[in-house]
Design a protein around this motif. Sequence first.
Motif, PDB file in Angstrom:
ATOM      1  N   SER A   1      36.867   3.607  41.436  1.00 52.92           N
ATOM      2  CA  SER A   1      37.614   4.503  42.292  1.00 52.92           C
ATOM      3  C   SER A   1      37.420   6.000  42.587  1.00 52.92           C
ATOM      4  O   SER A   1      36.989   6.596  41.166  1.00 52.92           O
ATOM      5  N   GLY A   2      37.201   6.535  43.553  1.00 54.89           N
ATOM      6  CA  GLY A   2      36.858   8.050  43.747  1.00 54.89           C
ATOM      7  C   GLY A   2      37.695   8.929  42.901  1.00 54.89           C
ATOM      8  O   GLY A   2      37.441   9.968  42.738  1.00 54.89           O
TER       9      GLY A   2
ATOM     10  N   GLY B   1      38.861   1.763  34.036  1.00 59.57           N
ATOM     11  CA  GLY B   1      37.936   0.676  34.302  1.00 59.57           C
ATOM     12  C   GLY B   1      37.389   0.698  35.833  1.00 59.57           C
ATOM     13  O   GLY B   1      38.030   1.531  36.665  1.00 59.57           O
ATOM     14  N   ALA B   2      36.773  -0.268  36.258  1.00 61.38           N
ATOM     15  CA  ALA B   2      36.134  -0.367  37.524  1.00 61.38           C
ATOM     16  C   ALA B   2      36.997  -1.197  38.284  1.00 61.38           C
ATOM     17  O   ALA B   2      38.095  -1.736  37.829  1.00 61.38           O
ATOM     18  N   LEU B   3      37.005  -0.834  39.579  1.00 57.47           N
ATOM     19  CA  LEU B   3      37.939  -1.571  40.450  1.00 57.47           C
ATOM     20  C   LEU B   3      37.333  -3.095  40.863  1.00 57.47           C
ATOM     21  O   LEU B   3      38.037  -4.075  41.017  1.00 57.47           O
TER      22      LEU B   3
ATOM     23  N   PRO C   1      43.911   0.791  43.057  1.00 60.33           N
ATOM     24  CA  PRO C   1      44.314   2.148  42.721  1.00 60.33           C
ATOM     25  C   PRO C   1      45.860   2.050  42.738  1.00 60.33           C
ATOM     26  O   PRO C   1      46.581   1.454  43.764  1.00 60.33           O
ATOM     27  N   ALA C   2      46.381   2.753  41.817  1.00 61.23           N
ATOM     28  CA  ALA C   2      48.004   2.757  41.520  1.00 61.23           C
ATOM     29  C   ALA C   2      48.577   4.264  42.198  1.00 61.23           C
ATOM     30  O   ALA C   2      49.660   4.134  42.497  1.00 61.23           O
ATOM     31  N   LYS C   3      47.675   5.104  42.333  1.00 65.11           N
ATOM     32  CA  LYS C   3      47.989   6.245  42.851  1.00 65.11           C
ATOM     33  C   LYS C   3      47.700   6.668  44.327  1.00 65.11           C
ATOM     34  O   LYS C   3      47.271   5.984  45.073  1.00 65.11           O
TER      35      LYS C   3
ATOM     36  N   GLY D   1      41.264   3.244  48.973  1.00 61.97           N
ATOM     37  CA  GLY D   1      40.938   4.704  48.675  1.00 61.97           C
ATOM     38  C   GLY D   1      39.345   4.797  48.830  1.00 61.97           C
ATOM     39  O   GLY D   1      38.760   3.838  49.004  1.00 61.97           O
ATOM     40  N   VAL D   2      38.961   6.117  48.548  1.00 63.89           N
ATOM     41  CA  VAL D   2      37.487   6.220  48.680  1.00 63.89           C
ATOM     42  C   VAL D   2      36.926   5.916  47.323  1.00 63.89           C
ATOM     43  O   VAL D   2      37.316   5.851  46.235  1.00 63.89           O
ATOM     44  N   LEU D   3      35.851   4.968  47.445  1.00 66.31           N
ATOM     45  CA  LEU D   3      35.214   4.310  46.510  1.00 66.31           C
ATOM     46  C   LEU D   3      34.101   5.174  46.190  1.00 66.31           C
ATOM     47  O   LEU D   3      33.258   5.478  46.821  1.00 66.31           O
ATOM     48  N   VAL D   4      33.313   4.430  44.951  1.00 63.37           N
ATOM     49  CA  VAL D   4      31.955   4.939  44.540  1.00 63.37           C
ATOM     50  C   VAL D   4      31.344   3.656  43.919  1.00 63.37           C
ATOM     51  O   VAL D   4      31.738   2.883  43.246  1.00 63.37           O
TER      52      VAL D   4
END
Length: 337
Positions: free
Chosen positions: A167-168, A187-189, A203-205, A156-159
């Motif tokens: 996770s974005g 929390g952070a990935l 990410p679970a979504k 997914g999109v990250l920051v």
Amino acid sequence: EEAKVQKKLANVVILATGGTIAGAGASATNSATYTAAKVPVDALIAGVPQLKDIANVRGEQVFQIASESFSNDDLLKLGKRVAKLARQDDVDGIVITHGTDTLEETAFFLNLVEKTDKPIVVVGSMRPGTAMSADGMLNLYDAVAVAGDPSARGKGVLVTMNDEILSGRDTGKAVNIRTEAFKSPWGALGMVVEGKSYWFRLPAKRHTSGSEFDIEKISALPRVDIAYGYGNVDETAYRAFAQSGAKAIIHAGTGNGSVSSRVVPVLQELRKDGIQIIRSSHVNQGGFVLRNAEQPDDQYDWVVAHDLNPQKARILASVALTQTQDSKELQRIFWEY
Ligand SMILES: NC(=O)C[C@H](N)C(=O)O
């Protein structure tokens, strides 16, 4: 020999949109008083010469704005440019430099609509590059490192902010004056340290390739507005948004997304007029709004935003409303993304 080494490096495109990471102040002590969106992308890249050791980078200036001025049209323009680049064989990853005020909205938007597994990393800074201990250089270096890292694909999109990979979807600005400004309630990935990514969660979504939304099929985002809940609130803002053509109103509620008894009747009325009512929470450390807790959502035909903060809920509602006007579908989407 040099050409061979160059070939092994990932190709990363930096799309610059402005923000403090491109900001400039009058002196090195100006960490908070400065003008955002001043420095062009080529100067940003030249300011971090170490980038060329980790990737073949090239920059594009998409906008030069402070992120509080982002519009839906800007989101669409940026999203379409990202999608086009992601389809190119000579692009391995994409970095977007962005102001931090609405970075969480853009990151979530891209997370919903970009049909790619290639890393997309959104990055900003809390201090302009002219300040002492400016954080933009390292944040940008980290972003390019993650965008060029095959291990970041499909997440997914990250920051990348303050050494963390977030996770974005659920990261947001939690503090406005510190370099550890971005938090996620979950929390952070992972972490990025000296240009290397270390992952701890996924990410679970649904996101990017697994999303039902596609930027190529979206030509306009319906108007969705946010009305804030507080003591002594009345119906004024809700009615004004409805009159201005809002297709959905995000109730940025107190606590569990609770709604004042003065506001409940107007929201029932607006729902009967066809406007979607979405209950979220504006509590600071992560709201968690459940259906039929606080208000009888089934009876009123309202939707809950679950853990999404009001500004994230606005993004998801806008994207979802390009595809459905059905409140049950909307609720399904709010559970799945
Ligand atoms: N730190 C920042 O980037 C804040 C700035 N106002 C922006 O969002 O563009």
